[in-house]
Design a protein around this motif. Structure first.
Motif, PDB file in Angstrom:
ATOM      1  N   CYS A  98      24.100  75.657  26.320  1.00 36.19           N
ATOM      2  CA  CYS A  98      22.706  75.987  26.623  1.00 36.19           C
ATOM      3  C   CYS A  98      22.008  76.539  25.387  1.00 36.19           C
ATOM      4  CB  CYS A  98      22.640  77.010  27.754  1.00 36.19           C
ATOM      5  SG  CYS A  98      23.273  76.407  29.329  1.00 36.19           S
ATOM      6  N   ALA A  99      20.680  76.571  25.458  1.00 39.06           N
ATOM      7  CA  ALA A  99      19.882  77.035  24.325  1.00 39.06           C
ATOM      8  C   ALA A  99      19.620  78.532  24.356  1.00 39.06           C
ATOM      9  CB  ALA A  99      18.542  76.288  24.302  1.00 39.06           C
ATOM     10  N   ASP A 100      19.988  79.212  25.441  1.00 37.33           N
ATOM     11  CA  ASP A 100      19.560  80.594  25.639  1.00 37.33           C
ATOM     12  C   ASP A 100      20.564  81.640  25.184  1.00 37.33           C
ATOM     13  OD1 ASP A 100      21.515  80.304  27.539  1.00 37.33           O
ATOM     14  OD2 ASP A 100      20.172  80.462  29.266  1.00 37.33           O
ATOM     15  N   PHE A 101      21.618  81.224  24.469  1.00 41.37           N
ATOM     16  CA  PHE A 101      22.648  82.103  23.921  1.00 41.37           C
ATOM     17  C   PHE A 101      23.563  82.697  24.988  1.00 41.37           C
ATOM     18  CE2 PHE A 101      19.857  81.863  20.322  1.00 41.37           C
ATOM     19  CZ  PHE A 101      20.705  81.930  19.226  1.00 41.37           C
ATOM     20  N   GLN A 102      23.436  82.254  26.243  1.00 45.54           N
ATOM     21  CA  GLN A 102      24.417  82.691  27.236  1.00 45.54           C
ATOM     22  C   GLN A 102      25.737  81.948  27.065  1.00 45.54           C
ATOM     23  OE1 GLN A 102      21.876  82.465  30.981  1.00 45.54           O
ATOM     24  NE2 GLN A 102      22.710  84.522  31.165  1.00 45.54           N
ATOM     25  N   ASP A 103      25.692  80.784  26.400  1.00 41.57           N
ATOM     26  CA  ASP A 103      26.894  80.100  25.947  1.00 41.57           C
ATOM     27  C   ASP A 103      27.107  80.507  24.493  1.00 41.57           C
ATOM     28  OD1 ASP A 103      27.046  78.876  28.405  1.00 41.57           O
ATOM     29  OD2 ASP A 103      26.120  77.012  27.726  1.00 41.57           O
ATOM     30  N   SER A 104      28.092  81.338  24.268  1.00 39.67           N
ATOM     31  CA  SER A 104      28.247  82.002  22.976  1.00 39.67           C
ATOM     32  C   SER A 104      28.587  81.022  21.848  1.00 39.67           C
ATOM     33  CB  SER A 104      29.351  83.055  23.073  1.00 39.67           C
ATOM     34  OG  SER A 104      29.578  83.649  21.818  1.00 39.67           O
ATOM     35  N   PRO A 105      27.750  80.929  20.795  1.00 38.19           N
ATOM     36  CA  PRO A 105      28.073  80.061  19.651  1.00 38.19           C
ATOM     37  C   PRO A 105      29.361  80.455  18.954  1.00 38.19           C
ATOM     38  CG  PRO A 105      25.750  80.709  19.622  1.00 38.19           C
ATOM     39  CD  PRO A 105      26.423  81.549  20.668  1.00 38.19           C
TER      40      PRO A 105
END
Length: 315
Positions: A98-105
């Motif tokens: 996701c684009a919202d940073f809830q999926d940690s890069p």
């Protein structure tokens, strides 16, 4: 420009009104992948945003040839649009996030290393997330239904954030699902799968586009897409009704031989037999619908308005 056949990892980021997050998430992904020494590209698929998300991504495309954009003609929902972006990717491995940073890069290097070690699917599984009572209950119910009625076991708290090898993506694409529940299809392939637990943070910027009804719709769509056995549930109820009807017939026989009234038993038996017949026909119709759906796949996932930064050999 890097040829599509030379791309190791494609990162697919679906977005809708993410003008505040598009730039930062691209920078974060690049910062995580560049030190790994792999070739990569980033594909944003925009689901008809109404803010300046597309304009911001186009500007990034001009500055960095590794960033690409697919813009949809309209909003095609949370299942079809991300999956179309994954199918469009040409990396030997594809990462969905996701684009919202809830999926940690920060998990991307781990995903890539496990893929390089030979793992076909690596999924992030959230350890905890603050949710309301109603949302928590719906989520628990959807997992229970999927476990007990699903065609295959889904992984609780796995949102689809992870890495999938090229053969996994190609196998799922060949299924030609018109409404793909991707996190379920990943398990359906049967390829080797690993999970990594992580604490899912709150959104860094912007506002979530999900509400109670969109999440409920997603849960229902996922359940129907991965639980075709539910169409046979009326058949099970039919068998149960037939057994109850048979028991009532036995009760009527006992009442007859013992000199007791049998009218109530016979009326109950007829009613149960009728319900058994109705549910039986419903179950047969449901199973026919299931077979028809298996034979008539072929609906396009989305219609594209434009593509930006896709080389001719990308496919």
């Amino acid at each position: 420009m890097t040829k599509s056949a030379d791309i190791d990892v494609s990162v697919v980021i679906p977005c809708y009104n993410e003008e505040m997050n598009a730039g930062p998430i691209a920078e974060a992904v690049i910062a995580q992948l560049e030190p790994l020494g792999v070739s990569f590209d980033i594909i944003f698929i925009d689901n008809h945003s109404t803010d300046n998300t597309v304009g911001i991504i186009k500007a990034m495309c001009q500055r960095d040839p590794r960033i690409r954009l697919i813009a949809n003609t309209r909003n095609f929902g949370q299942m079809r649009s991300p999956t179309h972006g994954i199918y469009a990717a040409r990396g030997q491995a594809v990462i969905g996030m996701c684009a919202d940073f809830q999926d940690s890069p920060e998990l991307l290097p781990h995903f890539v290393r496990r893929w390089q070690a030979g793992v076909d699917i690596v999924l992030g599984v959230r350890e905890r997330e603050k949710s309301g009572l109603m949302l928590t209950a719906i989520r628990a119910l959807s997992y229970w239904l999927a476990k007990n009625f699903g065609d295959f076991q889904t992984i609780p708290n796995a949102t689809g954030f992870g890495l999938y090898s090229r053969r996994v993506v190609d196998a799922i694409k060949a299924l030609n699902e018109p409404e793909p529940f991707y996190r379920g299809l990943l398990v359906e392939t049967g390829f080797p799968l690993e999970t990594i637990n992580y604490v899912r943070p709150p959104r860094v910027r912007g506002k979530s586009k999900n509400n109670f009804f969109t999440l409920l719709d997603f849960a229902i769509a996922g359940l129907t897409g991965s639980s075709k056995r539910l169409l046979r549930a009326p058949l099970y109820l039919s068998v149960l009704g037939a057994l109850v009807s048979l028991l009532m017939l036995v009760g009527a026989g006992i009442a007859f031989f013992t000199g007791r009234p049998i009218a109530g038993w016979l009326i109950g038996m007829v009613l149960q037999a009728q319900f058994a017949l109705i549910f039986g026909f419903m179950g047969l119709m449901g199973d026919h619908i299931r077979q028809i759906s298996e034979r008539t796949r072929g609906t396009p996932l989305v219609l594209e308005r434009e593509r930006v930064n896709f080389p001719e050999d990308y496919g």
